[in-house]
Write a protein that holds these residues in place. Sequence first.
Motif, PDB file in Angstrom:
ATOM      1  N   LYS A  20       0.790  -1.157   0.010  1.00  0.00           N
ATOM      2  CA  LYS A  20       0.094  -0.210   0.258  1.00  0.00           C
ATOM      3  C   LYS A  20       0.689   1.306  -0.021  1.00  0.00           C
ATOM      4  O   LYS A  20       0.409   2.239  -0.752  1.00  0.00           O
ATOM      5  CB  LYS A  20      -1.071  -0.062   1.371  1.00  0.00           C
ATOM      6  CG  LYS A  20      -1.683   1.177   1.330  1.00  0.00           C
ATOM      7  CD  LYS A  20      -2.843   1.037   2.736  1.00  0.00           C
ATOM      8  CE  LYS A  20      -3.647   2.247   2.565  1.00  0.00           C
ATOM      9  NZ  LYS A  20      -4.362   2.395   4.024  1.00  0.00           N
ATOM     10  N   THR A  21       1.843   1.054   0.684  1.00  0.00           N
ATOM     11  CA  THR A  21       2.673   2.415   0.839  1.00  0.00           C
ATOM     12  C   THR A  21       3.639   2.573  -0.453  1.00  0.00           C
ATOM     13  O   THR A  21       3.852   3.798  -0.875  1.00  0.00           O
ATOM     14  CB  THR A  21       3.772   2.268   1.774  1.00  0.00           C
ATOM     15  OG1 THR A  21       2.989   2.011   3.100  1.00  0.00           O
ATOM     16  CG2 THR A  21       4.597   3.538   2.106  1.00  0.00           C
ATOM     17  N   PHE A  23       2.459   1.678  -3.300  1.00  0.00           N
ATOM     18  CA  PHE A  23       1.429   2.144  -4.520  1.00  0.00           C
ATOM     19  C   PHE A  23       1.246   3.567  -4.125  1.00  0.00           C
ATOM     20  O   PHE A  23       1.363   4.230  -5.109  1.00  0.00           O
ATOM     21  CB  PHE A  23       0.150   1.469  -4.061  1.00  0.00           C
ATOM     22  CG  PHE A  23      -0.662   1.625  -5.046  1.00  0.00           C
ATOM     23  CD1 PHE A  23      -0.597   1.368  -6.600  1.00  0.00           C
ATOM     24  CD2 PHE A  23      -1.937   2.647  -4.657  1.00  0.00           C
ATOM     25  CE1 PHE A  23      -1.776   2.034  -7.339  1.00  0.00           C
ATOM     26  CE2 PHE A  23      -2.955   2.952  -5.725  1.00  0.00           C
ATOM     27  CZ  PHE A  23      -2.716   2.617  -7.031  1.00  0.00           C
ATOM     28  N   GLU A  24       1.202   4.295  -3.040  1.00  0.00           N
ATOM     29  CA  GLU A  24       0.977   5.712  -2.724  1.00  0.00           C
ATOM     30  C   GLU A  24       2.211   6.339  -3.263  1.00  0.00           C
ATOM     31  O   GLU A  24       2.067   7.344  -3.823  1.00  0.00           O
ATOM     32  CB  GLU A  24       0.870   5.919  -1.392  1.00  0.00           C
ATOM     33  CG  GLU A  24      -0.604   5.315  -0.809  1.00  0.00           C
ATOM     34  CD  GLU A  24      -1.611   5.939  -1.543  1.00  0.00           C
ATOM     35  OE1 GLU A  24      -1.640   7.085  -1.965  1.00  0.00           O
ATOM     36  OE2 GLU A  24      -2.680   5.010  -1.760  1.00  0.00           O
ATOM     37  N   LYS A  27       2.051   6.453  -7.045  1.00  0.00           N
ATOM     38  CA  LYS A  27       1.266   7.655  -7.576  1.00  0.00           C
ATOM     39  C   LYS A  27       1.548   8.843  -7.696  1.00  0.00           C
ATOM     40  O   LYS A  27       1.461   9.734  -8.523  1.00  0.00           O
ATOM     41  CB  LYS A  27      -0.335   7.498  -6.821  1.00  0.00           C
ATOM     42  CG  LYS A  27      -0.978   6.306  -7.109  1.00  0.00           C
ATOM     43  CD  LYS A  27      -2.444   6.460  -6.795  1.00  0.00           C
ATOM     44  CE  LYS A  27      -2.765   6.738  -5.004  1.00  0.00           C
ATOM     45  NZ  LYS A  27      -3.995   6.566  -4.513  1.00  0.00           N
ATOM     46  N   GLU A  28       2.213   9.287  -6.470  1.00  0.00           N
ATOM     47  CA  GLU A  28       2.910  10.745  -6.209  1.00  0.00           C
ATOM     48  C   GLU A  28       4.284  10.806  -7.010  1.00  0.00           C
ATOM     49  O   GLU A  28       4.257  11.697  -7.608  1.00  0.00           O
ATOM     50  CB  GLU A  28       3.249  10.792  -4.831  1.00  0.00           C
ATOM     51  CG  GLU A  28       1.774  10.634  -3.868  1.00  0.00           C
ATOM     52  CD  GLU A  28       2.372  10.456  -2.227  1.00  0.00           C
ATOM     53  OE1 GLU A  28       3.669  10.644  -2.084  1.00  0.00           O
ATOM     54  OE2 GLU A  28       1.598  10.355  -1.604  1.00  0.00           O
ATOM     55  N   GLN A  98      -4.157   6.637 -12.985  1.00  0.00           N
ATOM     56  CA  GLN A  98      -2.933   6.137 -12.035  1.00  0.00           C
ATOM     57  C   GLN A  98      -1.740   6.036 -12.947  1.00  0.00           C
ATOM     58  O   GLN A  98      -1.472   4.842 -13.440  1.00  0.00           O
ATOM     59  CB  GLN A  98      -3.650   4.909 -11.387  1.00  0.00           C
ATOM     60  CG  GLN A  98      -4.395   4.885 -10.590  1.00  0.00           C
ATOM     61  CD  GLN A  98      -4.480   5.701  -9.406  1.00  0.00           C
ATOM     62  OE1 GLN A  98      -3.524   6.330  -9.007  1.00  0.00           O
ATOM     63  NE2 GLN A  98      -5.663   6.117  -8.750  1.00  0.00           N
TER      64      GLN A  98
END
Length: 220
Positions: A20-21, A23-24, A27-28, A98
Amino acid sequence: MVSRRNRPAKEPLSRELIVKTAFELLKEQGMEGMSMRKVAKALDTGPSSLYVYFNNLGQLSSYVLDYGFKELTLPSDGEWKERLFGVLQAYFQLLKEQPGLAEISFTILPEGENYLKLLEFVLEALREGEINPQSAAWGADMMLLYVTSVAFEQHSRRKNDSFKLSNTKAALKNVDSARFPLIHSMNEYLFSGDVVVMERFWWGLEVILKGIKDLPVMKE
């Protein structure tokens, strides 16, 4: 100095939290932000801790890619071709929203449950369209690659400030007609097609589908 006792408790490190981290960060910051070092820093741990859960960055990237695919909605209505093109459009929209996913798709092959659902859906639609298994298998791969490449191209244009389509158009418009007669004569078509309704995108899918249906099975 701040006492460790006064810090909020960290969420226990897990495979799911790492994915999850990562993936964030994808995206950024795109792929540049998804190094083991940066993921570890975001989790307030050391890179060595991540290797307990993943063998390398490639394996982590595969999980991240599949994690992003969980947002993909598979259509349930319509004939086989309508459902096929519907899921490909949904896949394109996901990659467009995304863009990190499109970027990472060219370096990593996903292996997780969400990707398998997408592939199974495409293969099922082609099977329902009475396309032979070999052509369906090769065609599914080609269609997904085509959609990924279009999404990645659009992402690259937005990301790269130095890229200007107008420069390319001008260069082709001013070619020497004697040396490049076909480019000169077909210039008006090279960049034609309504961008809003994605005429060229749908035309490309139709071309691939026609080839899948019409070409004979390759002999071993």
